[in-house]
Design a protein around this motif. Sequence first.
Motif, PDB file in Angstrom:
ATOM      1  N   THR A  32       0.819  -1.214   0.000  1.00 28.98           N
ATOM      2  CA  THR A  32       0.000   0.000   0.000  1.00 28.98           C
ATOM      3  C   THR A  32       0.852   1.263   0.000  1.00 28.98           C
ATOM      4  O   THR A  32       0.486   2.263  -0.624  1.00 28.98           O
ATOM      5  N   LYS A 101      -8.746  -5.339   4.419  1.00 30.32           N
ATOM      6  CA  LYS A 101      -9.288  -4.173   3.713  1.00 30.32           C
ATOM      7  C   LYS A 101      -9.250  -2.937   4.619  1.00 30.32           C
ATOM      8  O   LYS A 101      -8.850  -1.850   4.191  1.00 30.32           O
ATOM      9  N   THR A 104      -5.672  -1.708   5.056  1.00 28.78           N
ATOM     10  CA  THR A 104      -5.248  -1.009   3.840  1.00 28.78           C
ATOM     11  C   THR A 104      -5.837   0.397   3.803  1.00 28.78           C
ATOM     12  O   THR A 104      -5.129   1.369   3.487  1.00 28.78           O
ATOM     13  N   GLU A 105      -7.103   0.530   4.146  1.00 33.58           N
ATOM     14  CA  GLU A 105      -7.746   1.848   4.159  1.00 33.58           C
ATOM     15  C   GLU A 105      -7.086   2.780   5.176  1.00 33.58           C
ATOM     16  O   GLU A 105      -6.881   3.965   4.912  1.00 33.58           O
TER      17      GLU A 105
END
Length: 122
Positions: A32, A101, A104-105
Amino acid sequence: MKTFTNVDEYIREFDGETHDRLVTLRKLITDTAPEAVESISYGMPAYKVNGKPLVYFAGYKSHIGFYATPTGHKAFEKELSKYKQGKGSVQFPLNEPLPAKLITEIVLFRLAENQAKHGKGK
């Protein structure tokens, strides 16, 4: 307490599910934020962008600690509310799936925040 010189060394200290999750978390962060500089800080894996902290993580017997500084946790307060937390920390239990998820955000949020505050030319 053992002193680590790099993240590979840190992760090798763990086995089983903790080891596997640390490897996964590291990959999430580096995929990321490939520009992040990886190091050991406060005895745990740390990532910096523009010389400023991005996120940290740590392995424990029953959870993975994730540290996105207070701003990262505040911005995702609702999403993180189901996890045990401390000031600037959250615990992802080993008996639940790692929320890839969401992690990552959070990393993307911290990356944008860091670049806005400390990016080149500022």
